[in-house]
Structure formats: structure tokens, C-alpha cells
Design a protein around this motif. Structure first.
Motif, PDB file in Angstrom:
ATOM      1  N   THR A  34       2.116  11.091 -10.689  1.00 54.78           N
ATOM      2  CA  THR A  34       1.473  12.410 -10.715  1.00 54.78           C
ATOM      3  C   THR A  34       2.480  13.484 -11.107  1.00 54.78           C
ATOM      4  O   THR A  34       2.194  14.354 -11.954  1.00 54.78           O
ATOM      5  CB  THR A  34       0.884  12.733  -9.325  1.00 54.78           C
ATOM      6  N   ALA A  35       3.656  13.413 -10.496  1.00 48.20           N
ATOM      7  CA  ALA A  35       4.703  14.395 -10.809  1.00 48.20           C
ATOM      8  C   ALA A  35       5.115  14.295 -12.281  1.00 48.20           C
ATOM      9  O   ALA A  35       5.286  15.317 -12.960  1.00 48.20           O
ATOM     10  CB  ALA A  35       5.906  14.175  -9.902  1.00 48.20           C
ATOM     11  N   ALA A  82       3.910  21.500 -11.172  1.00 47.99           N
ATOM     12  CA  ALA A  82       4.675  20.275 -10.890  1.00 47.99           C
ATOM     13  C   ALA A  82       5.355  20.376  -9.538  1.00 47.99           C
ATOM     14  O   ALA A  82       5.364  19.423  -8.750  1.00 47.99           O
ATOM     15  CB  ALA A  82       5.712  20.047 -11.989  1.00 47.99           C
ATOM     16  N   ASP A 114      -7.447   4.534   3.782  1.00 45.77           N
ATOM     17  CA  ASP A 114      -6.364   4.536   2.780  1.00 45.77           C
ATOM     18  C   ASP A 114      -5.072   3.924   3.325  1.00 45.77           C
ATOM     19  O   ASP A 114      -4.024   4.045   2.687  1.00 45.77           O
ATOM     20  CB  ASP A 114      -6.108   5.957   2.257  1.00 45.77           C
ATOM     21  N   LEU A 162      -8.255   9.895  -2.786  1.00 45.16           N
ATOM     22  CA  LEU A 162      -8.170   8.860  -1.743  1.00 45.16           C
ATOM     23  C   LEU A 162      -7.196   9.284  -0.648  1.00 45.16           C
ATOM     24  O   LEU A 162      -7.452   9.109   0.541  1.00 45.16           O
ATOM     25  CB  LEU A 162      -7.705   7.531  -2.352  1.00 45.16           C
ATOM     26  N   TRP A 163      -6.063   9.850  -1.096  1.00 46.10           N
ATOM     27  CA  TRP A 163      -5.052  10.298  -0.124  1.00 46.10           C
ATOM     28  C   TRP A 163      -5.574  11.494   0.679  1.00 46.10           C
ATOM     29  O   TRP A 163      -5.390  11.573   1.894  1.00 46.10           O
ATOM     30  CB  TRP A 163      -3.768  10.677  -0.866  1.00 46.10           C
ATOM     31  N   VAL A 213       2.844  19.836  -6.858  1.00 45.81           N
ATOM     32  CA  VAL A 213       2.517  18.418  -6.682  1.00 45.81           C
ATOM     33  C   VAL A 213       3.610  17.720  -5.882  1.00 45.81           C
ATOM     34  O   VAL A 213       3.338  16.915  -4.988  1.00 45.81           O
ATOM     35  CB  VAL A 213       2.328  17.741  -8.055  1.00 45.81           C
ATOM     36  N   LEU A 214       4.867  18.047  -6.193  1.00 50.68           N
ATOM     37  CA  LEU A 214       5.971  17.441  -5.441  1.00 50.68           C
ATOM     38  C   LEU A 214       5.899  17.836  -3.965  1.00 50.68           C
ATOM     39  O   LEU A 214       6.158  17.022  -3.075  1.00 50.68           O
ATOM     40  CB  LEU A 214       7.313  17.866  -6.051  1.00 50.68           C
ATOM     41  N   ASN A 264     -12.780   5.690  -4.278  1.00 49.59           N
ATOM     42  CA  ASN A 264     -12.367   4.287  -4.372  1.00 49.59           C
ATOM     43  C   ASN A 264     -13.058   3.586  -5.542  1.00 49.59           C
ATOM     44  O   ASN A 264     -12.437   2.815  -6.275  1.00 49.59           O
ATOM     45  CB  ASN A 264     -12.690   3.580  -3.054  1.00 49.59           C
ATOM     46  N   PRO A 279       4.170  27.258 -20.009  1.00 47.50           N
ATOM     47  CA  PRO A 279       5.073  26.231 -19.473  1.00 47.50           C
ATOM     48  C   PRO A 279       5.519  26.514 -18.047  1.00 47.50           C
ATOM     49  O   PRO A 279       5.607  25.623 -17.235  1.00 47.50           O
ATOM     50  CB  PRO A 279       6.244  26.272 -20.456  1.00 47.50           C
ATOM     51  N   ALA A 282       4.499  19.878 -19.006  1.00 41.41           N
ATOM     52  CA  ALA A 282       5.049  21.211 -18.744  1.00 41.41           C
ATOM     53  C   ALA A 282       6.355  21.422 -19.505  1.00 41.41           C
ATOM     54  O   ALA A 282       6.615  22.508 -20.037  1.00 41.41           O
ATOM     55  CB  ALA A 282       5.276  21.393 -17.251  1.00 41.41           C
ATOM     56  N   LEU A 289       5.361  20.774 -23.871  1.00 40.55           N
ATOM     57  CA  LEU A 289       3.983  21.189 -24.168  1.00 40.55           C
ATOM     58  C   LEU A 289       3.595  20.886 -25.614  1.00 40.55           C
ATOM     59  O   LEU A 289       2.502  20.398 -25.889  1.00 40.55           O
ATOM     60  CB  LEU A 289       3.835  22.683 -23.879  1.00 40.55           C
ATOM     61  N   ALA A 310       0.836  -1.209   0.000  1.00 38.19           N
ATOM     62  CA  ALA A 310       0.000   0.000   0.000  1.00 38.19           C
ATOM     63  C   ALA A 310       0.869   1.256   0.000  1.00 38.19           C
ATOM     64  O   ALA A 310       0.548   2.249  -0.660  1.00 38.19           O
ATOM     65  CB  ALA A 310      -0.937  -0.001   1.203  1.00 38.19           C
ATOM     66  N   GLU A 311       1.974   1.222   0.743  1.00 40.25           N
ATOM     67  CA  GLU A 311       2.875   2.393   0.783  1.00 40.25           C
ATOM     68  C   GLU A 311       3.608   2.569  -0.545  1.00 40.25           C
ATOM     69  O   GLU A 311       3.792   3.693  -1.024  1.00 40.25           O
ATOM     70  CB  GLU A 311       3.892   2.252   1.920  1.00 40.25           C
ATOM     71  N   TRP A 351       2.365   9.034  -6.445  1.00 41.61           N
ATOM     72  CA  TRP A 351       2.826  10.436  -6.433  1.00 41.61           C
ATOM     73  C   TRP A 351       3.887  10.662  -7.492  1.00 41.61           C
ATOM     74  O   TRP A 351       3.935  11.736  -8.119  1.00 41.61           O
ATOM     75  CB  TRP A 351       3.361  10.809  -5.053  1.00 41.61           C
ATOM     76  N   VAL A 354       2.483  15.758 -14.586  1.00 42.20           N
ATOM     77  CA  VAL A 354       2.444  17.226 -14.606  1.00 42.20           C
ATOM     78  C   VAL A 354       3.709  17.779 -15.272  1.00 42.20           C
ATOM     79  O   VAL A 354       3.639  18.676 -16.113  1.00 42.20           O
ATOM     80  CB  VAL A 354       2.312  17.775 -13.163  1.00 42.20           C
ATOM     81  N   ALA A 355       4.854  17.233 -14.875  1.00 44.90           N
ATOM     82  CA  ALA A 355       6.129  17.766 -15.385  1.00 44.90           C
ATOM     83  C   ALA A 355       6.320  17.473 -16.872  1.00 44.90           C
ATOM     84  O   ALA A 355       6.865  18.314 -17.603  1.00 44.90           O
ATOM     85  CB  ALA A 355       7.287  17.181 -14.582  1.00 44.90           C
ATOM     86  N   LEU A 367       2.888  25.560 -15.643  1.00 43.46           N
ATOM     87  CA  LEU A 367       2.821  24.103 -15.511  1.00 43.46           C
ATOM     88  C   LEU A 367       3.965  23.589 -14.647  1.00 43.46           C
ATOM     89  O   LEU A 367       3.791  22.698 -13.829  1.00 43.46           O
ATOM     90  CB  LEU A 367       2.866  23.460 -16.897  1.00 43.46           C
ATOM     91  N   ALA A 368       5.156  24.191 -14.838  1.00 43.05           N
ATOM     92  CA  ALA A 368       6.301  23.777 -14.029  1.00 43.05           C
ATOM     93  C   ALA A 368       6.047  24.071 -12.558  1.00 43.05           C
ATOM     94  O   ALA A 368       6.377  23.266 -11.677  1.00 43.05           O
ATOM     95  CB  ALA A 368       7.561  24.493 -14.504  1.00 43.05           C
TER      96      ALA A 368
END
Lengths: 225, 154
Positions: free
Chosen positions: A75-76, B10, B122, A151-152, B13-14, A164, B3, A83, A86, A64-65, A72, A79-80, B6-7
Motif C-alpha cells: 500500500t505504501a 503516503a 481477520d 478487511l483490516w 498510509v504509513l 473478503n 505530488p 507520488a 507522477l 496471516a501476520e 501495508w 501510494v509513494a 500524494l506524498a
């Protein structure tokens, strides 16, 4: 790899670059995290929680961890990646969402062509099946990321139940799509032989493979060369 | 979206990810005060056990399956919380810990600590823990002094 095939793989005249190094690294980062998430996620879903998976046994961390931490990381990356690239992200979405009437002809012949390699012509950067898979994977990965953050964020309670459900059903939906993508991209099926090179090593594949799978894109890419 | 924006997203999020890493440390303190509680009801401290054995916890929180959003409890041995049994019932309801439970795999006979940690749905720590010392062994009577031992039917 023999010297002959190695030379062929890197010889510019016989190969064509399909994806840039940046795109290949982004793709690799996504699939490595997604594979870990699928592995740990299905391990937990199949009632193995508390019994360490091989990855949990190696790392000494509960599944789970691991799932949360790697979630995460994805997710990073999600997004990155756009970015920093593009234009590439926009091109991926635009090229994936563009369908033509002639794609129906391609789709009708696809089941047979998977084995024979005789695909009907299409004009896209991606073949029509790949375009659908791209859109479905992007949408479902976004649903998984957003519901995972949910969820987090809530940890429990009524909202957790809904996050969930979304997370679980998105997992059910994306799993066969990803497995199908891996099967095709690995080049196991005769029609897709050689396409794995598009996203690995130098990102160059044989012109013959490119002409078979992405004929319109190959012509546009190599026009005037 | 530009950009740079967006950065920045990011980075945000981190930062959230780092906050998530810190959450357990903040939540994982000892039970007590006004926070949630969890306590092992059975077996009792010092009991001799053999599988299967009955196990019961008492908590200030309602316990249930994770997909209901309720809290649950992780039961583990000797402080190793990477291998655990999920306890989704308590507060007057006992559960059976069977011989094929992951916490009993490879466990040597002798004295061991049974740990419980109250968890959010969770699986993050909810900030309540308890532990007892028990004796595991083939010759152990289980919690035979407990007439409600769910292992009796086996």
C-alpha cells in the motif's frame, strides 16, 4: 556472463535503455511484495493456516501476520510510487489505455509469434497484450489493496464478508495474469527472449530484441541518434 | 493531485500501518471486564492427552469460519502462536484435534501448555485468552473420561 556478452549488454550502440532506474526500483518493490502476498495468500487459501509456510518458518511470524504487514508495505509503495513519479505513472496509464485498429492484426498473430518471434508491428510503448495486462493488473491490485485495508479496518462482521469476497475473487483473477506476465517477462518463450533486461540490472536490452517486441517505441526512442 | 499531496497521503498510509502494528498490543490484554471472553471447556486442566482428542471452547462471541465474518479461536502450544489450529466452532460444540494437527507436529511427550486466543475474522487478537496445562504422551488416555470423545470412532 562472458566478457563478450557483458560488453554487449552495456554497449550503448547495441543496446537501448527501456526503463529508468526509478521505474525499475518501483517495479522490483511491487513484484517482491506481490510475490510474498501471493505466496502467503494462497497458502492460507489452500487451508494451510496455522501450519507455517517456509517464509513463516524462517521469520517466526504467522502467515496471516506476514500477509497483513507486507500488504501495508505494498500500500505504501502504491501510494509513494506515483507520488514520487507522477509523470511515469501517468505515462503508464495513458500508454496502456491507447489502442489502435492495427493492434487487432498484432493480436491475431500473437499466439504463433510467441514461439517464432515474428510479431506484427504495433506502435505502442507496450505491445497490445502488455497494455491489457497492465490495465488489468493495476485495477486488480487496487481492488486488492482497497479490500485489504477494508478487511483490516472492520476486522469482522457483514462488511468483512464483502471485503473478503472482493479480495478472494481479485486474487483468483490476478493470479493467472501475474503468472503469465512472469512467463513472458522472464524470456522463456522464444518470442520474448531477452526482454527481462528491460526491468533488471541496467534496464538496457538488445536493439534486436526491442525491434522485435516494441518496434514503434524503438524507432521513436532512437530517432536522430 | 499534486505530488506533495500524494506524498502526504503516503505518510498517512504509513501512519495507518503503524497504528495497525499497535492494534494487537492494545487488544491483546487478559480476558475480563466487559470485553469478549474465551475459556477452554475440555480438556480439563491437568488432563493426560493423546491424539486425537476432543477440544471445546466457550466464548462470549459467536464462532465460525473467517469468511462469515465471525470470530474464531487460535489453539496453540506453549505460547508459540506462530503454529496453531483454527477453531471455528465452540459454545457447546466440540471439535477433534487430529494427530496431523500442526500444533502436534514434533511435540515431545510431557507437560505442555494449551493456549487459546480469541481472534477477529481477520486474525487480529480480539483481547481474550485462556490456557491450561496438560500432559501429552503415547500412554495418555486422551480425554477418555469424556464419553463424547470424538476420537472414539477411529
Amino acid at each position: 556472463m562472458t566478457p563478450a556478452t557483458s560488453a554487449m549488454a552495456t554497449e550503448p550502440g547495441r543496446t537501448v535503455e527501456r526503463n529508468s532506474a526509478r521505474a525499475r526500483w518501483f517495479h522490483a518493490a511491487v513484484y517482491l511484495t506481490v510475490l510474498v502476498l501471493m505466496g502467503t495468500g494462497w497458502w492460507l487459501t489452500l487451508g494451510q493456516e496455522g501450519r507455517p509456510s517456509p517464509l513463516a518458518a524462517v521469520t517466526g511470524l504467522p502467515d496471516a501476520e506476514i500477509h497483513t504487514a507486507v500488504g501495508w508495505a505494498l500500500t505504501a509503495i502504491a501510494v509513494a510510487g506515483p507520488a514520487l513519479g507522477l509523470r511515469g505513472a501517468k505515462a503508464l496509464l495513458v500508454d496502456s489505455a491507447r489502442f489502435r485498429r492495427s493492434d487487432l492484426h498484432w493480436a491475431a498473430g500473437w499466439p504463433k509469434a510467441v514461439f517464432t518471434g515474428r510479431f506484427a508491428r504495433h506502435e505502442g510503448r507496450f505491445d497490445p497484450g502488455q497494455r491489457i495486462a497492465n490495465l488489468v493488473m493495476v485495477a486488480l491490485l487496487l481492488a486488492l489493496i482497497v479490500s485489504g485495508i477494508g478487511l483490516w479496518a472492520v476486522s469482522g462482521g457483514p462488511a468483512f464478508v464483502w471485503f473478503n469476497r472482493i479480495h478472494r475473487w481479485a486474487t483468483y483473477a490476478i493470479t493467472p495474469v501475474i503468472l503469465g506476465h512472469i512467463l513472458i517477462a522472464a524470456g522463456v518463450l522464444p518470442g520474448y527472449r531477452g526482454v527481462w533486461r528491460a526491468m533488471h540490472l541496467g534496464g538496457r536490452l538488445r536493439r534486436g530484441d526491442a525491434a522485435r517486441v516494441w518496434p514503434g517505441w524503438l524507432e521513436r526512442t532512437t530517432r536522430g541518434r | 493531485m499534486k505530488p506533495k499531496l500524494l506524498a502526504l497521503s503516503a505518510v498517512g498510509v504509513l501512519a495507518l500501518a503503524l497504528a495497525a502494528c499497535g492494534e494487537d498490543a492494545e487488544d491483546g490484554g487478559a480476558s475480563g471486564g466487559d470485553g469478549p471472553t474465551v475459556a477452554i471447556v475440555q480438556p480439563a486442566d491437568g488432563d493426560a492427552l493423546s491424539a486425537p482428542f476432543a477440544f471445546e471452547v466457550d466464548s462470549s462471541e459467536d464462532l465460525g469460519p473467517t469468511d462469515t465474518g465471525a470470530h474464531h479461536v487460535h489453539l496453540y502450544v506453549d505460547g508459540d502462536d506462530s503454529v496453531y489450529e483454527v477453531i471455528e466452532a465452540g459454545n457447546g460444540e466440540e471439535v477433534e484435534i487430529s494427530a496431523d494437527s500442526p500444533i502436534l507436529e514434533g511435540l515431545e511427550d510431557g507437560e505442555h501448555t494449551l493456549n487459546v486466543s480469541l481472534r477477529h475474522a481477520d486474525h487480529s487478537a480480539a483481547g481474550a485468552e485462556d490456557e491450561i496445562t496438560v500432559m501429552f504422551g503415547e500412554a495418555g488416555p486422551g480425554n477418555a473420561d469424556d464419553p463424547g470423545d470424538v476420537g472414539d470412532g477411529y
